[in-house]
Scaffold this motif. Structure first.
Motif, mmCIF file in Angstrom:
data_model
loop_
_atom_site.group_PDB
_atom_site.id
_atom_site.type_symbol
_atom_site.label_atom_id
_atom_site.label_comp_id
_atom_site.label_asym_id
_atom_site.label_seq_id
_atom_site.Cartn_x
_atom_site.Cartn_y
_atom_site.Cartn_z
ATOM 1 N N ALA A 4 51.443 38.101 31.814
ATOM 2 C CA ALA A 4 51.292 39.034 32.556
ATOM 3 C C ALA A 4 52.649 39.642 33.271
ATOM 4 O O ALA A 4 53.615 38.690 33.887
ATOM 5 N N ALA A 5 52.636 40.708 33.810
ATOM 6 C CA ALA A 5 53.885 41.188 34.465
ATOM 7 C C ALA A 5 53.770 40.998 35.797
ATOM 8 O O ALA A 5 52.502 40.914 36.407
ATOM 9 N N THR A 6 54.850 40.768 36.477
ATOM 10 C CA THR A 6 55.060 40.556 37.980
ATOM 11 C C THR A 6 54.023 41.594 38.743
ATOM 12 O O THR A 6 54.085 42.651 38.587
ATOM 13 N N GLY A 7 53.309 41.129 39.649
ATOM 14 C CA GLY A 7 52.319 42.038 40.623
ATOM 15 C C GLY A 7 50.963 42.132 39.676
ATOM 16 O O GLY A 7 50.200 42.892 40.434
ATOM 17 N N ASP A 8 50.756 41.746 38.412
ATOM 18 C CA ASP A 8 49.589 42.240 37.856
ATOM 19 C C ASP A 8 48.275 41.206 38.631
ATOM 20 O O ASP A 8 48.748 40.396 39.485
ATOM 21 N N ILE A 9 47.191 41.846 38.510
ATOM 22 C CA ILE A 9 46.058 41.197 38.972
ATOM 23 C C ILE A 9 45.256 40.525 38.049
ATOM 24 O O ILE A 9 45.263 40.656 36.995
ATOM 25 N N VAL A 10 44.834 39.271 38.664
ATOM 26 C CA VAL A 10 43.944 38.441 37.719
ATOM 27 C C VAL A 10 42.481 38.275 38.448
ATOM 28 O O VAL A 10 42.253 37.698 39.425
ATOM 29 N N LEU A 11 41.606 38.854 37.915
ATOM 30 C CA LEU A 11 40.282 38.804 38.132
ATOM 31 C C LEU A 11 39.401 37.406 37.806
ATOM 32 O O LEU A 11 39.618 37.072 36.464
ATOM 33 N N LEU A 12 39.191 36.513 38.742
ATOM 34 C CA LEU A 12 38.395 35.356 38.582
ATOM 35 C C LEU A 12 37.083 35.360 39.166
ATOM 36 O O LEU A 12 36.790 36.035 40.170
ATOM 37 N N HIS A 13 36.136 34.659 38.471
ATOM 38 C CA HIS A 13 34.876 34.530 38.948
ATOM 39 C C HIS A 13 34.770 33.198 39.968
ATOM 40 O O HIS A 13 35.123 32.178 39.489
ATOM 41 N N GLY A 14 34.479 33.597 41.177
ATOM 42 C CA GLY A 14 34.684 32.486 42.238
ATOM 43 C C GLY A 14 33.840 31.390 41.754
ATOM 44 O O GLY A 14 34.261 29.954 41.964
ATOM 45 N N CYS A 15 32.672 31.425 41.236
ATOM 46 C CA CYS A 15 31.901 30.319 40.659
ATOM 47 C C CYS A 15 30.483 31.111 39.801
ATOM 48 O O CYS A 15 30.390 32.180 39.774
ATOM 49 N N CYS A 16 30.085 30.236 39.196
ATOM 50 C CA CYS A 16 28.877 30.560 38.234
ATOM 51 C C CYS A 16 29.174 31.799 37.353
ATOM 52 O O CYS A 16 28.603 32.906 37.552
ATOM 53 N N HIS A 17 30.222 31.548 36.687
ATOM 54 C CA HIS A 17 30.936 32.661 35.688
ATOM 55 C C HIS A 17 29.768 33.193 34.846
ATOM 56 O O HIS A 17 28.785 32.660 34.207
ATOM 57 N N ASN A 18 29.789 34.605 35.001
ATOM 58 C CA ASN A 18 28.878 35.621 34.237
ATOM 59 C C ASN A 18 29.708 36.202 33.469
ATOM 60 O O ASN A 18 30.203 37.040 33.656
ATOM 61 N N PRO A 19 29.285 35.894 31.930
ATOM 62 C CA PRO A 19 28.059 35.410 31.372
ATOM 63 C C PRO A 19 27.886 34.062 30.932
ATOM 64 O O PRO A 19 26.971 33.405 30.547
ATOM 65 N N THR A 20 28.966 33.363 30.976
ATOM 66 C CA THR A 20 28.869 31.726 30.372
ATOM 67 C C THR A 20 28.626 30.759 31.315
ATOM 68 O O THR A 20 28.135 29.823 30.698
ATOM 69 N N GLY A 21 28.489 30.979 32.605
ATOM 70 C CA GLY A 21 28.169 29.916 33.407
ATOM 71 C C GLY A 21 28.980 28.813 33.550
ATOM 72 O O GLY A 21 28.816 27.606 34.078
ATOM 73 N N MET A 22 30.178 28.692 32.820
ATOM 74 C CA MET A 22 31.106 27.809 32.674
ATOM 75 C C MET A 22 32.315 28.138 33.561
ATOM 76 O O MET A 22 32.873 29.063 33.655
ATOM 77 N N ASP A 23 32.597 27.265 34.349
ATOM 78 C CA ASP A 23 33.551 27.438 35.629
ATOM 79 C C ASP A 23 34.793 26.583 35.823
ATOM 80 O O ASP A 23 34.842 25.425 35.069
#
Ligand SMILES: Cc1ncc(COP(=O)(O)O)c(C=O)c1O
Length: 393
Positions: free
Chosen positions: A166-185
């Protein structure tokens, strides 16, 4: 004018809900919905919420406009809930939003204004509304690998490798908990490694926390957010009260920006409020006033926490029931990954064709990826469900 418009296809989940509703079979099972359900199949209003609503009706003296930031007491209470001890950090600014979805969209608008060239990286797969909500704001989207369907585990090395590009300054979206749809955190150790990469490559973490309290507890579920704020200068956090307060249709959420210093944080907030003014002017008040009252009243807060534990425990129990019933009904197949998932959702791990057969032959409804909502399981339908799954394997 309107004759120029093309009809839009129905949302896949709404279509599934319609099909389920029209299915006359008494034994049908709905694993497709996106809301919590209790053992009776209802999505009840929490008792703590009912009591807070009574209090509100009795005490509220005006419906005059609040500002674009919403209810300031709500913003303060949510900051404490999400950020814990770090909440007093002047680098954090929070505004109330119409649900988590509203927060996501406002965040994307602000990001585009701040850096039109930025790219936002989402997990593959992710909640199916992330790309439309964020992409329609005009920011570029990319995916990083997240879930391995064969081994039912997180593709963590591939994820990190992708983020390294990823380039400097890019944004990474992360699921805080209870990843939807996989449920795998991510585990805490994995969160720490993501923070290492974000810090080294100057990426901006964007944590979507839509299920706080549905995995382990309020604090552990906020591990990623609370660790990252200590490690990176800038971050975005969106939060939803739809699930943990059961306030889905009242549209309660919050958006927080973490900036390098207090002055920049306030500038960012002013930009967000100006954006809100042009989108929906100000957020709905009712649900936020309820959340704010519950969080500030020790007895009601205690009652809410117990109700939250009740929802969480039911999700855990239904996972165990399903995996145990499947080990009897389909002993040659391993569904134990379901026990490693948290929150409302997980992948069952059957093919799209098997999903279709489950619907047609057995009246068992789930989305094509085999994402199931664990709340659709009850002690009354789990045997039928396990036998149905076994029959299409
Ligand atoms: C990952 C994720 N983020 C955000 C939301 C937004 O929820 P709402 O807009 O209903 O608060 C949801 C809802 O399903 C979700 O699953």
């Amino acid at each position: 004018m309107f004759e120029r418009l093309e009809p839009k296809p129905a949302d896949a989940i709404l279509k599934l809900i319609g099909e389920y509703k029209n299915d006359p079979r008494a034994e049908k099972v709905d694993l497709g919905v996106g809301v919590y359900r209790n053992a009776a199949g209802d999505t009840p209003i929490l008792n703590s919420v009912k009591k807070a609503e009574h209090w509100l009706v009795g005490t509220q003296s005006s419906k005059a406009y609040l500002g674009s930031r919403g209810d300031i007491a709500f913003c303060d209470a949510i900051q404490k809930l999400v950020f814990g001890a770090a909440a007093s950090d002047g680098r954090i600014t929070t505004l109330q939003s119409p649900g988590g979805s509203g927060a996501l969209r406002v965040a994307a608008e602000v990001v585009r204004i701040a850096n039109p060239e930025v790219c936002l990286w989402m997990s593959d797969p992710t909640w199916n509304n992330h790309a439309p909500l964020l992409g329609e704001a005009g920011i570029k989207l990319q995916s990083y690998p997240y879930y391995d369907l064969d081994s039912h585990s997180i593709r963590f090395d591939a994820m990190l490798e992708s983020l390294q590009k990823a380039a400097t300054g890019d944004i990474v979206l992360l699921h805080g908990c209870c990843h939807n749809p996989t449920g795998m955190d991510l585990s805490p150790a994995q969160w720490n490694q993501v923070a290492d990469v974000a810090a080294a490559r100057q990426l901006v973490p964007f944590v979507d926390l839509a299920y706080q309290g549905f995995s382990e507890n309020l604090d552990d579920d906020a591990y990623g957010v609370r660790m990252l704020i200590e490690r990176v200068p800038e971050m975005i956090v969106t939060q939803s009260c739809s699930k943990n307060f059961g306030l889905y249709r009242d549209r309660v959420g919050a958006l927080s920006f973490i900036a390098a210093d207090e002055v920049t944080a306030n500038t960012t907030l002013s930009q967000a409020l100006s954006t809100v003014r042009t989108m929906y002017s100000l957020p709905p008040d009712h649900g936020a006033a309820i959340v704010s009252h519950i969080l500030g009243d020790p007895a009601l807060r205690h009652e809410w926490l117990e109700e939250l534990v009740g929802m969480r425990d039911r999700l855990k129990e239904m996972r165990q029931l399903l995996v145990s019933a499947l080990s009897d009904a389909a002993p040659d197949h391993d569904f134990s990954h379901v026990l490693r998932t948290t929150g409302m959702f997980c992948y069952l791990g059957v093919t799209a064709e098997q999903v279709e057969r489950l619907k047609g032959e057995r009246g068992v409804y789930m989305v094509g990826s085999s994402r199931i909502n664990v709340c659709g399981i009850t002690s009354g339908n789990v045997e039928y469900l396990a036998q149905s799954i076994a029959s299409v394997l």
